[in-house]
Write a protein that holds these residues in place. Sequence first.
Motif, PDB file in Angstrom:
ATOM      1  N   GLY A   3       3.708  -2.784   0.310  1.00  0.00           N
ATOM      2  CA  GLY A   3       2.236  -3.069   0.181  1.00  0.00           C
ATOM      3  C   GLY A   3       2.550  -4.252   0.994  1.00  0.00           C
ATOM      4  O   GLY A   3       2.898  -4.606   2.297  1.00  0.00           O
ATOM      5  N   LYS A   4       1.358  -5.602   0.767  1.00  0.00           N
ATOM      6  CA  LYS A   4       1.508  -6.904   1.223  1.00  0.00           C
ATOM      7  C   LYS A   4       1.625  -8.108   0.938  1.00  0.00           C
ATOM      8  O   LYS A   4       1.521  -8.271  -0.459  1.00  0.00           O
ATOM      9  CB  LYS A   4      -0.510  -7.203   1.635  1.00  0.00           C
ATOM     10  CG  LYS A   4      -0.695  -6.216   3.075  1.00  0.00           C
ATOM     11  CD  LYS A   4      -0.616  -6.093   4.680  1.00  0.00           C
ATOM     12  CE  LYS A   4      -1.939  -7.195   4.724  1.00  0.00           C
ATOM     13  NZ  LYS A   4      -1.421  -7.938   6.475  1.00  0.00           N
ATOM     14  N   LEU A   5       1.981  -8.837   1.120  1.00  0.00           N
ATOM     15  CA  LEU A   5       2.699  -9.794   0.517  1.00  0.00           C
ATOM     16  C   LEU A   5       1.364 -11.440   0.893  1.00  0.00           C
ATOM     17  O   LEU A   5       0.872 -11.337   1.928  1.00  0.00           O
ATOM     18  CB  LEU A   5       3.809 -10.551   0.751  1.00  0.00           C
ATOM     19  CG  LEU A   5       4.998  -9.859   0.758  1.00  0.00           C
ATOM     20  CD1 LEU A   5       6.134 -10.077   1.718  1.00  0.00           C
ATOM     21  CD2 LEU A   5       5.356  -9.827  -1.002  1.00  0.00           C
ATOM     22  N   VAL A   6       1.157 -12.048   0.034  1.00  0.00           N
ATOM     23  CA  VAL A   6       0.389 -13.103   0.520  1.00  0.00           C
ATOM     24  C   VAL A   6       0.911 -14.254   0.664  1.00  0.00           C
ATOM     25  O   VAL A   6       1.254 -14.898  -0.772  1.00  0.00           O
ATOM     26  CB  VAL A   6      -1.226 -12.824  -0.458  1.00  0.00           C
ATOM     27  CG1 VAL A   6      -1.826 -11.223   0.634  1.00  0.00           C
ATOM     28  CG2 VAL A   6      -1.119 -12.916  -1.451  1.00  0.00           C
ATOM     29  N   ILE A  25       2.353  13.101   4.931  1.00  0.00           N
ATOM     30  CA  ILE A  25       3.423  13.041   4.354  1.00  0.00           C
ATOM     31  C   ILE A  25       3.887  11.396   4.547  1.00  0.00           C
ATOM     32  O   ILE A  25       3.533  11.003   5.538  1.00  0.00           O
ATOM     33  CB  ILE A  25       4.597  13.751   5.474  1.00  0.00           C
ATOM     34  CG1 ILE A  25       3.605  15.434   4.855  1.00  0.00           C
ATOM     35  CG2 ILE A  25       5.829  13.853   4.173  1.00  0.00           C
ATOM     36  CD1 ILE A  25       4.467  16.517   6.126  1.00  0.00           C
ATOM     37  N   ALA A  26       4.768  10.845   4.090  1.00  0.00           N
ATOM     38  CA  ALA A  26       4.911   9.300   3.959  1.00  0.00           C
ATOM     39  C   ALA A  26       6.327   9.764   4.402  1.00  0.00           C
ATOM     40  O   ALA A  26       7.040  10.268   3.307  1.00  0.00           O
ATOM     41  CB  ALA A  26       4.345   8.541   3.209  1.00  0.00           C
ATOM     42  N   THR A  27       7.133   8.648   5.148  1.00  0.00           N
ATOM     43  CA  THR A  27       8.616   8.009   5.152  1.00  0.00           C
ATOM     44  C   THR A  27       8.649   6.974   4.578  1.00  0.00           C
ATOM     45  O   THR A  27       7.526   6.021   5.074  1.00  0.00           O
ATOM     46  CB  THR A  27       9.509   8.606   5.987  1.00  0.00           C
ATOM     47  OG1 THR A  27       8.361   7.488   7.170  1.00  0.00           O
ATOM     48  CG2 THR A  27       9.487   9.779   6.502  1.00  0.00           C
ATOM     49  N   GLY A  58       2.689  -2.449   4.300  1.00  0.00           N
ATOM     50  CA  GLY A  58       1.116  -3.253   4.447  1.00  0.00           C
ATOM     51  C   GLY A  58       0.361  -1.924   6.227  1.00  0.00           C
ATOM     52  O   GLY A  58      -1.060  -1.442   5.620  1.00  0.00           O
ATOM     53  N   VAL A  59       1.008  -1.549   7.253  1.00  0.00           N
ATOM     54  CA  VAL A  59       0.495  -1.319   7.635  1.00  0.00           C
ATOM     55  C   VAL A  59       0.166   0.206   6.984  1.00  0.00           C
ATOM     56  O   VAL A  59      -0.697   1.158   7.734  1.00  0.00           O
ATOM     57  CB  VAL A  59       1.242  -1.149   9.426  1.00  0.00           C
ATOM     58  CG1 VAL A  59       1.111   0.179  10.279  1.00  0.00           C
ATOM     59  CG2 VAL A  59       1.640  -2.541  10.007  1.00  0.00           C
ATOM     60  N   GLY A  60       1.620   1.291   7.150  1.00  0.00           N
ATOM     61  CA  GLY A  60       1.498   2.457   6.519  1.00  0.00           C
ATOM     62  C   GLY A  60       0.471   2.275   5.263  1.00  0.00           C
ATOM     63  O   GLY A  60      -0.372   3.980   4.215  1.00  0.00           O
ATOM     64  N   MET A  61       0.447   1.192   4.228  1.00  0.00           N
ATOM     65  CA  MET A  61       0.071   1.676   2.913  1.00  0.00           C
ATOM     66  C   MET A  61      -1.342   2.266   3.089  1.00  0.00           C
ATOM     67  O   MET A  61      -2.472   2.904   3.156  1.00  0.00           O
ATOM     68  CB  MET A  61      -0.042   0.263   2.481  1.00  0.00           C
ATOM     69  CG  MET A  61      -1.452   0.731   1.239  1.00  0.00           C
ATOM     70  SD  MET A  61      -1.172  -1.273   0.449  1.00  0.00           S
ATOM     71  CE  MET A  61      -1.402  -2.469   1.815  1.00  0.00           C
TER      72      MET A  61
END
Length: 324
Positions: free
Chosen positions: A318-321, A168-170, A151-154
Motif C-alpha cells: 500500500g502506501k506509507l505516509v 491478475i496481480a503479481t 501504491g501504484v499497483g494497489m
Amino acid sequence: MKAWLVKQWGEPQQMTLEEIAIPTPAAGEVRIKNQASAVNFFDILQIQGKYQIKPPFPFSPGAEVAGVVDAVGEGVTGFTIGDRVQAGVSTGGYAEYAIAKANRIFKIPDAMSFTEAAAMYIVYQTAYFALKERAKLQAGEWLLVHSGAGGVGMSAIQIGKAFGAKVIATAGSDEKLAFCKSLGADFTLSYRDDSWVDEIKKITTGHGVDVIYDPVGGDVFDLSSKCIATYGRLLVIGFAGGRIPTIAANRILLKNISIVGVFWGAHIEKHPDYLAQSQNELFAMYTAGKIKPIVSKAYALEDAPQALQTLANRQAYGKLVLTM
C-alpha cells in the motif's frame, strides 16, 4: 516550521530536519498546514539526484500532502481557511506547511482521513489515466497488474475492478499476494520465478491478458510480452526494476499489440481541466466504496528517513505516509 532539507545529492539519511520560516503563498497559491504527506519511491531518486526533476538546493522532498488550508494567495477563489484538502506539490511535502497551486488542490470528502487523502493523489490519478484514457479498459477484459502490493499497483487493482475487469496481480511475497487479494484481485501470482507467464496462459485459457499495467520494466516487461493477448495493450508506467527494456518489433506486429506510454504529469500540463475532472470521478468512486487508499504504516515527520528506508527495502505494501 520543521522541514526536512536536502542540501546536496545523497541518501535519505543525509537529509537534515531544520526549523525554517513558514512560506507565504503568492498569487494563485494556497498554503496548507500539513497533516499527512505521502512517501514515494521517486522521493528517494530525487534526494539522490537521479530523478528527472532536480529542484535547487535546499529543498524539501514530498509531492503529495493533505491538511487544512491555512492561507490563501491573491486571486484564489473556492478555498477558505479551514478547508480539508489534498494537494500535489512540486516539493515541500516533508514539512509542517506546504505551498500548492490552487488548481492542484481539492477538497476531500468528509469521510476521507488525511492519511488516505495524502496516499491517493498521484497513484490513483495515474491508474485512472492509464486504464481509462490510455488502455481504454473494458468490462470483462483481463488486466495484469505488476507489483500489485505497492501504491501504484494497489490503485490499478481497485480501479481495474471498478471498471469491471478480471484482475491478475503479481507480487513478491505471500503477505503481499494476500494483500492483492484483499484489494480485489481475482488471481495472484509470484513474480519470483518465470512460471507466472505459463500460469497466466492457464488462467486465461490461452487468451492472454488484454491490458498489462507495468511499473517495473526490465525482465517483467520482457516476460509480459509473452502472455499478452492479441490486440493487447502493454502500459509503460515506470522502471522500478532498474532496467529500461526494449522489445522486438515483430512481436508488436504479429499480435497487433500496442505499447502505450503513460506520462500522467505531461498530460495534465497539456490538459489543465483533466485533473479536476478525473479527481471528481475518483472521489465518487471512493464515496461509493469502490476504491480506498490503504496506508500500511504512518510515521512521524521526524522519522522520514526510516520511512524511506522501509520503502527502499521493499518492505512496504500500500502506501506509507508521514504525519504531522
